[in-house]
Write an enzyme that holds these catalytic residues in place. Structure first.
Site, short mmCIF file in Angstrom:
data_model
loop_
_atom_site.label_atom_id
_atom_site.label_comp_id
_atom_site.label_asym_id
_atom_site.label_seq_id
_atom_site.Cartn_x
_atom_site.Cartn_y
_atom_site.Cartn_z
N ASP A 171 7.27 9.37 2.88
CA ASP A 171 7.34 10.12 1.49
C ASP A 171 8.67 9.75 0.77
OD1 ASP A 171 4.95 11.20 1.95
OD2 ASP A 171 5.93 13.44 2.69
N ARG A 298 -14.81 7.06 -9.78
CA ARG A 298 -15.00 7.16 -8.49
C ARG A 298 -13.53 7.80 -7.81
NH1 ARG A 298 -19.84 4.36 -6.99
NH2 ARG A 298 -20.89 4.62 -9.19
N HIS A 669 5.63 -23.67 1.11
CA HIS A 669 5.19 -23.05 -0.05
C HIS A 669 4.63 -21.63 0.01
CE1 HIS A 669 6.80 -26.71 -1.57
NE2 HIS A 669 6.98 -26.19 -2.81
#
Ligand code: ADP
Length: 761
Positions: A171, A298, A669
């Protein structure tokens, strides 16, 4: 139950009257990713200092139960756990420990093993319990003496008890540390999920309500909102400040649609509530959106996904640094005065009285309960408040109307140097913030090449839509440093496009170019405008900045790749030499080495000698002879121009005596690619806000200021370009001072194949 005959437990007290004070380590309360790194660091640092260390399994329950739940740790106990999620030593919520009888049993189990130091990795509940245990320790020992469990001399010999707390919590809700162990990983899980939801939501023009963890703390919701470009965020500390907040939210979402947004994403913290303290649930938000916006909506409740999975590079290194510091604290003379909490402020390890931190943490929950929200935000601190302010601007569908009498300016924003994840996020913020303050924002394409050629376009609010999460650099970036006639072309374009100020989001080449413009002001008066460089480079090699935008993403890319490489190596007794980027800066090499448990890290700063290589070969041969199945050496791309990656691979292979294979892996890369990590998105946003404000504040000043900026010790600093030369090591394109060098010694302790203390014997 029949009473067994009591027998005083034999506890060894060394003859010199200074008993060996062992350390116990446990994880308690909610699990969080990165706890394993901390446990490993405690074990290895202790053994390296020749101090006994015990693993206590299943949190306080293991302490109460004793027996096989308290085990002496060996060097190998810390092996193979760094990359694992959760806590491999188990955690629990333990009712017994809440009772004195349970704590008495725990004290007996510890004192009989000579454990008088405890590193507790948990949340505020666990740390409160730990402190109580420490306060009770003398009385618990007295009771044990009284009961005849231990002798008076044992009680005297072990009379002081130390507690060191590390905060393991997803948290990020604890005072005394900028970050708790696990919060960065949880944010990764949330942002990955929201990115994924965004793509499906955009396809159907759906609205989504996502609930994230955080009963009293809105950190995860707020930062996830900043990092994903959410449309609305609800957090416990700052409920919407109007009664009819539902209407306001719907207005913002409706306008967003009209402005062309294909998704509406509302993030709700678990503990979100309105001004009257009534909980706001995800389902309630869905109902509102469906009723008032007629929007197909939703709900996704992320739940325990947020806790799980492999820890990020940051959490592994945070756990490692804090675990190491916990043992150092125990061994220092300061220990035992008070229970301490070891945390981080910026890049510095801090030690604060544990109960003060717990109390301040509880204060926030209490003021939220009392509906005192301004106080709650004040307690969270300046950067939390500022992040919330920024979020409220960025979520807007349209900018604010400018004040009457406001003088609009024209600011340009550009990238420069190699690509770094987070460049787009920074551009987006600069554009929106600048426009919101009533200014025109121009985008320069392809770095200084574009500024030379006049590839300059006006940006608008929606031109940066969706850029928050995109990797690469949409504006384009180049490593070009202008010179000669090119400077003249730049001066002309500054005049032609009436540029009043310039933000350069980029790396070394951008800084060099800005410095060149600064030096050439006498010849080109057009360069006398405020210029600010925002650090963005995977190499993390920029002066005045502890962490540049893009470095965290690159580090996580490396760590994910190396985890896979390690897994492949286990099968076949193999040593890998992995080459990572960084230019002459060893930051990525060291931090990825620390996060993956590499045997060796080769950097240019430390140098590589034939003697090093010989000793490394000896260690490898010894290790594989003793049953080692894999070895990992991480080499910075410019560690040494003669001892190249292929040279080292061939050397190790030839000298392996057929005991193991050696392979090289040049990561290349993939390190620059990928979508930016949450940390890079947040940092890009926060730095960009300050960069825009700098231009606004400095636009009328002459001679104009030309600066580079960066985070240092948790604060944003600005450095005038006349300090540039004195702060850099020009030959190696890196700052003279690099804070992370001090971590080399921590990494070295963790990755040796046996503790120093053993080697010395
Ligand atoms: P967290 O540490 O994640 O906040 P909890 O609040 O559930 O988790 O605490 C974990 C455990 O710590 C509890 O199950 C209990 O064993 C112990 N603990 C918590 N508070 C106290 C207390 N005041 N006294 C003694 N033990 C406590």
């Amino acid at each position: 139950m029949t009473k067994t005959t009591k027998k005083i437990i034999e506890v060894a007290i060394p003859e010199n009257d200074t008993p060996k004070r062992a350390i116990g380590v446990l994880t308690s309360g909610g699990d969080s990713p990165g706890m394993n790194a901390a446990v490993r660091a405690v074990i290895r640092t202790a053994l390296d200092e020749d101090v006994e260390v015990y693993i206590i399994r299943e949190g306080y329950q293991g302490m109460v139960d004793g027996g096989t739940r308290i085990q002496k740790a060996t060097w190998e106990s810390g092996g193979g756990i760094l990359q694992r999620g959760g806590t491999v030593i188990g955690t629990a919520r333990c009712m017994d420990f809440q009772q004195r009888a349970g704590r008495l049993a725990a004290a007996r189990n510890l004192v009989t093993r000579g454990i008088t130091n405890l590193v507790v990795i948990g949340g505020d509940g666990s740390l409160t319990g730990a402190n109580l245990f420490r306060q009770e320790w003398p009385s618990l020992l007295a009771e044990l003496v009284e009961k005849g469990d231990i002798t008076q001399s044992v009680a005297q010999a072990y009379d002081s008890f130390n507690i060191v707390g590390l905060v393991g919590s997803i948290d990020n809700d604890m005072f005394g540390t900028d970050m708790t162990i696990g919060a960065d990983t949880a944010l990764h899980r949330i942002v990955e999920a929201i990115d994924a939801i965004t793509s499906t939501a955009a396809s159907h023009q759906r609205a989504f309500v996502v609930e994230v963890m955080g009963r009293h703390c809105g950190y995860l919701a707020l930062m996830a909102g900043l990092a994903t470009g959410a449309s609305w965020v609800l957090i416990p500390e700052s409920p919407p400040n109007v009664e009819n907040w539902e209407d306001k939210m719907c207005d913002v979402l409706r306008m967003g649609r009209e402005a062309g947004r294909r998704t509406n994403m509302v993030i709700v913290a678990e503990g979100a509530q309105d001004r009257n303290g009534q909980p706001i649930s995800a389902n309630y938000v869905r109902q509102i959106l469906e009723e008032r916006l007629h929007s197909d909506t939703r709900v996704t409740i992320l739940g325990h996904v947020q806790r799980g999975g492999s820890p990020t590079a940051f959490d592994r290194n945070l756990g490692t640094i804090l675990g190491h510091a916990a043992v150092q604290h125990i061994l220092s003379s300061e220990a035992s005065a008070e229970s301490m909490l070891i945390g981080m402020r910026g890049n510095k390890v801090t030690q604060l009285p544990l109960m003060e931190c717990v109390q301040q943490t509880k204060d926030v929950a209490n003021v939220i309960k009392a509906n005192e929200y301004d106080k709650a935000m004040d307690l969270r601190g300046g950067s939390f408040k500022e992040a919330f302010r920024t979020l409220r601007t960025l979520v807007r569908a349209f900018p604010h109307k400018p004040d009457p009498g406001h003088a609009p300016k024209r600011f340009a924003v550009m990238n420069a140097g190699g690509p770094a994840a987070g460049m787009n996020t920074a551009v987006r913020t600069a554009v929106r913030l600048g426009i919101d303050k009533g200014h025109t924002i121009l985008g320069v394409k392809n770095g200084f090449e574009g500024l030379i050629k006049g590839e300059i376009v006006e940006m608008n609010w929606m031109s940066v839509h969706g850029m928050v999460s995109l990797g690469g650099a949409e504006l384009g970036t180049r490593r070009k440093i202008p010179k000669g006639g090119e400077l003249y072309a730049i001066a002309r374009n500054i005049e032609e496009f009436k540029i009043d100020g310039l933000i350069i989001i980029g790396g070394w080449a951008g800084y060099e170019a800005a410095y060149t413009m600064y030096k050439e002001r006498e010849n080109y008066p057009a360069f006398d405008i405020p210029v600010i460089c925002v650090p963005a480079s995977i190499n993390n090699n920029l002066p005045g900045s502890e962490l540049s935008i893009g470095a965290d993403t690159a580090l996580n890319n490396i760590v994910e790749a190396v985890d896979k490489i390690k897994q492949s190596a286990v099968a076949s007794r193999r040593c890998f030499v992995v080459e990572v980027m960084g230019g002459y800066c060893g930051y990525l090499a060291l931090m990825s080495g620390m996060a993956t448990g590499a045997e060796r890290v080769y950097s240019h700063e430390q140098g590589v000698t034939l003697k090093n290589l010989q000793s490394d070969i000896n260690d490898l041969v010894d290790g594989f002879k003793q049953g080692k199945r894999l070895a990992l050496m991480i080499r910075n791309e410019k560690a040494n121009s003669f001892y190249t990656t292929s040279f080292m691979t061939a050397l190790f292979e030839e000298e392996s005596g057929g005991l193991f294979d050696v392979r090289q892996a040049i990561l290349g890369h993939l390190q620059q690619g990928g979508n930016p990590s949450p940390f890079d998105r947040i940092q890009a946003t926060q730095l960009s806000v300050k960069a825009v404000q700098f231009l606004i504040d400095e636009v009328e000043t002459r001679p104009a200021r030309s600066v580079f900026m960066g985070l240092q010790g948790g604060k944003v600093n600005f450095f005038d370009f006349d300090r540039f030369q004195s702060m850099i090591d020009k030959n190696f394109s890196r700052p003279k001072e690099q804070w992370w060098i001090q971590l080399q010694s921590v990494a070295a302790v963790m990755t040796q194949s046996e503790p120093h203390s053993l080697a010395k014997r």
